[in-house]
Design an enzyme around this catalytic site. Structure first.
Site, PDB file in Angstrom:
ATOM      1  N   GLU A   1      -0.639   5.672  13.467  1.00 34.35           N
ATOM      2  CA  GLU A   1      -0.208   4.713  12.847  1.00 34.35           C
ATOM      3  C   GLU A   1       1.330   4.072  13.543  1.00 34.35           C
ATOM      4  O   GLU A   1       1.824   4.947  14.025  1.00 34.35           O
ATOM      5  CB  GLU A   1      -0.374   3.455  11.683  1.00 34.35           C
ATOM      6  CG  GLU A   1       0.571   4.041  10.642  1.00 34.35           C
ATOM      7  CD  GLU A   1       0.511   3.684   9.039  1.00 34.35           C
ATOM      8  OE1 GLU A   1      -0.053   2.159   9.012  1.00 34.35           O
ATOM      9  OE2 GLU A   1       0.288   4.013   8.414  1.00 34.35           O
TER      10      GLU A   1
ATOM     11  N   LYS B   1       2.334   1.549   0.122  1.00 37.54           N
ATOM     12  CA  LYS B   1       3.526   0.358   1.125  1.00 37.54           C
ATOM     13  C   LYS B   1       5.151   0.969  -0.366  1.00 37.54           C
ATOM     14  O   LYS B   1       5.467  -0.297  -1.336  1.00 37.54           O
ATOM     15  CB  LYS B   1       2.982  -0.399   0.498  1.00 37.54           C
ATOM     16  CG  LYS B   1       3.237  -1.945   1.923  1.00 37.54           C
ATOM     17  CD  LYS B   1       2.835  -2.239   2.040  1.00 37.54           C
ATOM     18  CE  LYS B   1       2.877  -3.854   3.338  1.00 37.54           C
ATOM     19  NZ  LYS B   1       3.314  -2.738   4.439  1.00 37.54           N
TER      20      LYS B   1
ATOM     21  N   ARG C   1      -3.567  -2.919  -3.560  1.00 37.25           N
ATOM     22  CA  ARG C   1      -2.840  -1.436  -3.088  1.00 37.25           C
ATOM     23  C   ARG C   1      -2.060  -1.729  -3.629  1.00 37.25           C
ATOM     24  O   ARG C   1      -0.968  -1.168  -4.043  1.00 37.25           O
ATOM     25  CB  ARG C   1      -2.929  -2.268  -1.965  1.00 37.25           C
ATOM     26  CG  ARG C   1      -1.620  -1.120  -1.032  1.00 37.25           C
ATOM     27  CD  ARG C   1      -1.940  -1.452   1.071  1.00 37.25           C
ATOM     28  NE  ARG C   1      -1.496  -2.617   0.944  1.00 37.25           N
ATOM     29  CZ  ARG C   1      -1.565  -3.426   2.296  1.00 37.25           C
ATOM     30  NH1 ARG C   1      -2.215  -2.631   3.378  1.00 37.25           N
ATOM     31  NH2 ARG C   1      -0.660  -4.698   2.217  1.00 37.25           N
TER      32      ARG C   1
END
Ligand code: PLP
Ligand code: COI
Length: 341
Positions: free
Chosen positions: A220, A184, A82
């Site tokens: 989310e 992220k 990620r």
């Protein structure tokens, strides 16, 4: 090795400086060999890319002491992958996966005294991150980068430990279509700060963000994905190109199907469906699986039948199985547990 003298059971989710951190510098098109260092301070140009245009990304994972006394991390390969996705989206040089895994191992081993003991309720939170460190004044990627990993012992993410949360549906957006919601990037969190401070002032624990294009679908929270349980015990979790692909959520999907024999639907979840679910939880490395008891939509309360005193029964089974795998009292799927020592 003697453990540090923390009140492990009462740790919050905060920063405690530990002895060692890992650092590697990217210069002239290559990463140096990297090293563990003691200095927790960073000195950089006043014009560094990270300071001017927020060119920074991060990861989060935990180290656990298992029942039989090993120190392990959970699926660090997925954090490595990620991070590489985040690098690509922010025009940063990838930090190679094998090097990422080696650096995580080194940092945890060097800070063994800070890894909370088995059964203490605390864990070691590991924070890998990368940022543009060379001067940038025209808007463009930096030429030099620093990759670092520090760790800190932590307790539960939400104040008061695991208890049903009350969250609000936010009017603010977390991610734009075709933006950076799926990686992220520090910038995603900077822009959520006003929303979370506002929610806290109003007495809520967290925000539920909807998709910013139509405001009809559940995305989310600022730091965790959602799972819902239907009244007939199906696990439902939102699928969207603008949410972070949570490693905890992906793991819970496997736990639900393969350990608990539950049906799982990964699909778009509409705000209108919320009132029909039996249970709701927030999942993430920091959040683990935190139950949600109530969602407030502009004054209208959606109260889950699981209530405000305990986790719903299916959420509890998911939580116990996942943490059982992490703490070593349930057999893990192949490759999930990375033994440090
Ligand atoms: N969603 C957001 C926005 C997050 O910051 C996090 C934390 O990493 C998660 C979800 C959960 O992801 P993971 O389970 O990989 O920690
Ligand atoms: C994590 O769960 O690791 C995160 O990065 C989320 C953050 C809100 C602490």
């Amino acid at each position: 090795m003697e453990k540090k003298n923390f009140d492990w059971a009462n740790l919050g989710f905060g920063y405690h400086e530990t002895e060692k951190r890992y650092v590697s510098n990217y210069k002239n098109g290559a990463w140096d060999e990297g090293a563990l260092i003691s200095d927790s301070q960073i000195v950089m140009s006043e014009c560094a890319g990270v300071l001017q245009y927020a060119q920074t990304i991060f990861e989060g994972l935990k180290a656990y002491t298992t029942e039989d006394g090993h120190i392990v991390t959970f699926r660090p390969d997925l954090n490595a992958e990620r991070l590489i996705d985040s690098c690509e989206r922010l025009e940063m040089p990838a930090f190679p996966k094998e090097r990422f895994l080696d650096a995580v191992t080194k940092v945890v081993a060097a800070n063994e005294a800070y890894v909370p003991p088995y059964g203490s309720g605390a864990t070691l939170y590991i924070r890998p991150y990368m940022f543009g460190i060379s001067p940038v004044i025209g808007v463009k990627p930096a030429e030099e980068y620093q990759f670092r990993i520090f760790c800190t012992p932590v307790g539960p993410y939400f104040k008061g430990g695991i208890h049903p949360l009350t969250i609000k549906i936010s009017d603010f957006d977390r991610a734009a279509p075709n933006g950076t919601g799926h990686i992220k990037a520090g910038l995603n969190y900077a822009m959520s700060l006003h929303a979370i401070v506002t929610a806290h002032k109003e007495g809520f624990d967290e925000n539920m963000y909807l998709d910013s294009a139509t405001k009809t679908k559940v995305e989310e929270t600022g730091g965790a994905n959602f799972i819902f349980i239907t009244k007939d015990n199906k696990v439902v979790t939102p699928k969207s190109p603008t949410i972070l692909p949570s490693i905890t959520r992906r793991s819970l999907v496997t736990v639900a199907k393969e350990y608990l024999g539950l049906e799982v639907e990964e699909r778009e979840v509409y705000k209108e469906e919320l009132k029909d679910f039996a249970e709701c939880g927030l999942c993430g490395t920091a959040a683990v699986l935190s139950p949600v008891g109530k969602i407030v939509d502009h004054g209208e309360e959606i109260c889950f039948p699981s209530g405000m005193t305990q986790m719903g029964p299916i959420t509890k089974k998911l939580y116990e199985t996942l943490t059982g795998i992490q703490m070593g009292h349930r057999k893990a799927p192949e490759g999930w547990i990375h033994v440090i020592q």
